[in-house]
Design a protein around this motif. Structure first.
Motif, PDB file in Angstrom:
ATOM      1  N   SER A   1       4.438  35.516  13.636  1.00 14.02           N
ATOM      2  CA  SER A   1       5.681  34.764  13.533  1.00 14.02           C
ATOM      3  C   SER A   1       6.204  34.742  12.107  1.00 14.02           C
ATOM      4  N   GLN A   2       7.458  34.286  11.953  1.00 12.14           N
ATOM      5  CA  GLN A   2       8.055  34.124  10.636  1.00 12.14           C
ATOM      6  C   GLN A   2       7.258  33.122   9.800  1.00 12.14           C
ATOM      7  N   THR A   3       6.673  32.129  10.466  1.00 12.53           N
ATOM      8  CA  THR A   3       5.870  31.128   9.754  1.00 12.53           C
ATOM      9  C   THR A   3       4.670  31.765   9.083  1.00 12.53           C
ATOM     10  N   VAL A   4       4.004  32.667   9.812  1.00 11.84           N
ATOM     11  CA  VAL A   4       2.836  33.361   9.242  1.00 11.84           C
ATOM     12  C   VAL A   4       3.270  34.256   8.090  1.00 11.84           C
ATOM     13  N   GLN A   5       4.399  34.943   8.256  1.00 13.72           N
ATOM     14  CA  GLN A   5       4.900  35.814   7.188  1.00 13.72           C
ATOM     15  C   GLN A   5       5.213  35.019   5.933  1.00 13.72           C
ATOM     16  N   ALA A   6       5.833  33.840   6.109  1.00 18.38           N
ATOM     17  CA  ALA A   6       6.127  32.984   4.958  1.00 18.38           C
ATOM     18  C   ALA A   6       4.841  32.497   4.308  1.00 18.38           C
ATOM     19  N   GLY A   7       3.833  32.198   5.133  1.00 20.54           N
ATOM     20  CA  GLY A   7       2.542  31.761   4.588  1.00 20.54           C
ATOM     21  C   GLY A   7       1.875  32.842   3.759  1.00 20.54           C
ATOM     22  N   VAL A   8       1.962  34.080   4.220  1.00 23.61           N
ATOM     23  CA  VAL A   8       1.394  35.206   3.470  1.00 23.61           C
ATOM     24  C   VAL A   8       2.101  35.362   2.127  1.00 23.61           C
ATOM     25  N   LEU A   9       3.437  35.215   2.127  1.00 26.24           N
ATOM     26  CA  LEU A   9       4.195  35.309   0.877  1.00 26.24           C
ATOM     27  C   LEU A   9       3.795  34.209  -0.093  1.00 26.24           C
ATOM     28  N   GLY A  10       3.611  32.999   0.442  1.00 28.34           N
ATOM     29  CA  GLY A  10       3.181  31.893  -0.408  1.00 28.34           C
ATOM     30  C   GLY A  10       1.813  32.160  -1.018  1.00 28.34           C
ATOM     31  N   ALA A  11       0.904  32.688  -0.215  1.00 33.43           N
ATOM     32  CA  ALA A  11      -0.432  33.018  -0.725  1.00 33.43           C
ATOM     33  C   ALA A  11      -0.350  34.096  -1.796  1.00 33.43           C
ATOM     34  N   LEU A  12       0.513  35.083  -1.578  1.00 31.90           N
ATOM     35  CA  LEU A  12       0.698  36.137  -2.572  1.00 31.90           C
ATOM     36  C   LEU A  12       1.205  35.569  -3.895  1.00 31.90           C
ATOM     37  N   LEU A  13       2.098  34.579  -3.807  1.00 35.51           N
ATOM     38  CA  LEU A  13       2.646  33.983  -5.019  1.00 35.51           C
ATOM     39  C   LEU A  13       1.550  33.278  -5.813  1.00 35.51           C
ATOM     40  N   VAL A  14       0.690  32.545  -5.121  1.00 41.74           N
ATOM     41  CA  VAL A  14      -0.420  31.862  -5.793  1.00 41.74           C
ATOM     42  C   VAL A  14      -1.381  32.882  -6.399  1.00 41.74           C
TER      43      VAL A  14
END
Length: 339
Positions: free
Chosen positions: A300-313
Motif C-alpha cells: 500500500s501507499q502507507t507502506v511505501q511512505a513508511g519505507v521512505l521515512g525509514a530511508l530518511l532516518v
C-alpha cells in the motif's frame, strides 16, 4: 600487510567514504529483489513509467539539494505544491486562452520563480525558520491550486506536439530525461564545480560567518537558492503536464517527502555545505525503483511512505557511518566532496 589485505582495505575505505558506491550497490540489490518480487518489474512499459516519474521527482530533488546545501537548516517543503500550482496556472492559460502549451510553459516558469521568491523572502528576509515558512506555503500553494481548478484538472495539453516532451523517446531514452533532467543536472553540477557562485554555496553551508568575512552576501545567496528550487519545480510541472497531458492540482502531492529523502540519501548533508549531485542522481533511481517495486508487489501507499521515512532516518545516520562528524570542532568539507 599483504597485497590482498591492502586491496581489501582500500575497497572497504572507498565503499564507506563515497556515498555513490554504497548507493550503486544498493540499487543493484534492490533492483534484483524487486524483479524477483514481481514478474512485471522488468517489463519495458514499467521501466518507462519509472523513468517518467523519476524525471519529475529528480527535478524536485535537485532544487531541494541546492536549498539544503546552503545550510542554516534550509529546506523547501513546498516543492510539491509549487509544482502543482505552476502546472495548474500553465494549464489554465493553455485551456482558456488557446495558446500553445509551449508558450503556456513560460507561465509555469514565471510562476515557479515567483513562488520561490516568496519562500526566499519569508526565510531570508523575514527570517521565519525554513521548516515553518515552507510548511505554510506548502498548504497555501496547494490550496490555491485546488481553488483555481475546483479540485478538477485542466486540459489543452495534447496539441502542438507538446506530448513529445513527456511521451516519446530519443535513442530509446525518454525525452524528458535526455533533454530536460540530464541537462539540468549537468548545468547545476557545472555551477557547483566551476563557478564562484557554486563554491560560495558550499562555503556558506559550511561556515556562513567565514563566508561573510570574505565578501559573500549570505542572505542574497540563500534567497537565490529558493528561487532555483521554485524554477526547477516549475520545470517538473511542465514535464508532468506533458507526460499526463493534463494539469492536476494534486500532481505534486507528497513529493516533498521524496525530494528531501532523495537529497539526504544522496549525500547532501542536512546541515549543508557537503554533498554532490552524482549521489543525488543515484538516490533518485533507488527511490523510484523502490516505489515501483513495492507498488507492483501489492504494498500500500502507507507502506511505501513508511519505507521512505525509514530511508530518511538511515540517510541521516549514514553521515556518522561515513566519517562525517558535524559536532567535531573544526570539521569542514571540500566543495563537491562526497560522503
Amino acid at each position: 600487510m599483504t597485497t590482498s589485505a591492502t586491496l581489501t582495505s582500500k575497497l572497504q575505505k572507498v565503499s564507506w567514504s563515497d556515498r555513490r558506491v554504497v548507493l550503486a550497490l544498493l540499487l543493484v540489490i534492490v533492483g534484483a529483489v524487486m524483479s524477483l518480487m514481481s514478474p512485471y518489474f522488468l517489463r519495458i512499459d514499467n521501466l518507462l513509467s519509472m523513468t517518467q516519474f523519476g524525471a519529475v521527482v529528480g527535478l524536485l530533488a535537485l532544487g531541494q539539494a541546492m536549498v539544503i546545501l546552503g545550510g542554516a537548516g534550509g529546506i523547501d517543503l513546498s516543492v510539491g505544491s509549487t509544482m502543482s500550482l505552476s502546472g495548474v496556472l500553465m494549464g489554465l492559460v493553455a485551456q482558456n486562452t488557446g495558446v500553445s502549451p509551449w508558450i503556456a510553459a513560460l507561465v509555469a516558469l514565471a510562476a515557479g520563480l515567483v513562488l520561490g521568491v516568496v519562500n526566499g523572502f519569508l526565510v531570508t528576509v523575514i527570517r521565519i525558520p525554513a521548516l515553518i515558512a515552507t510548511l505554510g506555503t506548502l498548504f497555501l500553494y496547494s490550496s490555491v491550486a485546488l481553488v483555481l481548478t475546483g479540485g478538477g484538472q485542466t486540459g489543452g495539453m495534447d496539441r502542438d506536439g507538446f506530448r513529445f516532451l513527456g511521451n516519446s523517446t530519443v535513442l530509446g531514452i525518454p525525452t524528458q530525461v535526455l533533454l530536460v533532467v540530464v541537462p539540468c543536472y549537468l548545468i547545476v553540477g557545472a555551477i557547483f564545480a566551476w563557478t564562484r557562485y557554486g563554491r560560495r554555496i558550499y562555503q556558506v553551508g559550511n561556515n556562513e560567518l567565514a563566508a561573510a568575512l570574505v565578501g559573500t552576501n549570505v542572505t542574497l545567496l540563500r534567497f537565490s537558492l529558493y528561487c532555483w528550487s521554485g524554477v526547477l519545480a516549475a520545470i517538473a510541472a511542465i514535464v508532468s503536464n506533458s507526460w499526463l497531458l493534463t494539469a492536476r492540482p494534486s500532481a505534486g502531492l507528497n513529493l516533498e517527502l521524496q525530494a528531501v529523502t532523495i537529497a539526504v540519501l544522496g549525500g547532501i548533508h542536512i546541515f549543508g555545505g557537503r554533498g554532490n549531485l552524482g549521489g543525488v542522481a543515484l538516490a533518485v533511481l533507488l527511490v523510484v525503483v523502490l516505489n515501483s517495486g513495492l507498488q507492483l508487489a501489492g504494498f500500500s501507499q502507507t507502506v511505501q511512505a513508511g519505507v521512505l521515512g525509514a530511508l530518511l532516518v538511515i540517510s541521516a545516520l549514514l553521515s556518522g557511518v561515513t566519517g562525517f562528524r558535524p559536532w567535531r570542532k573544526g570539521a569542514r568539507a571540500r566543495p563537491g566532496h562526497a560522503e
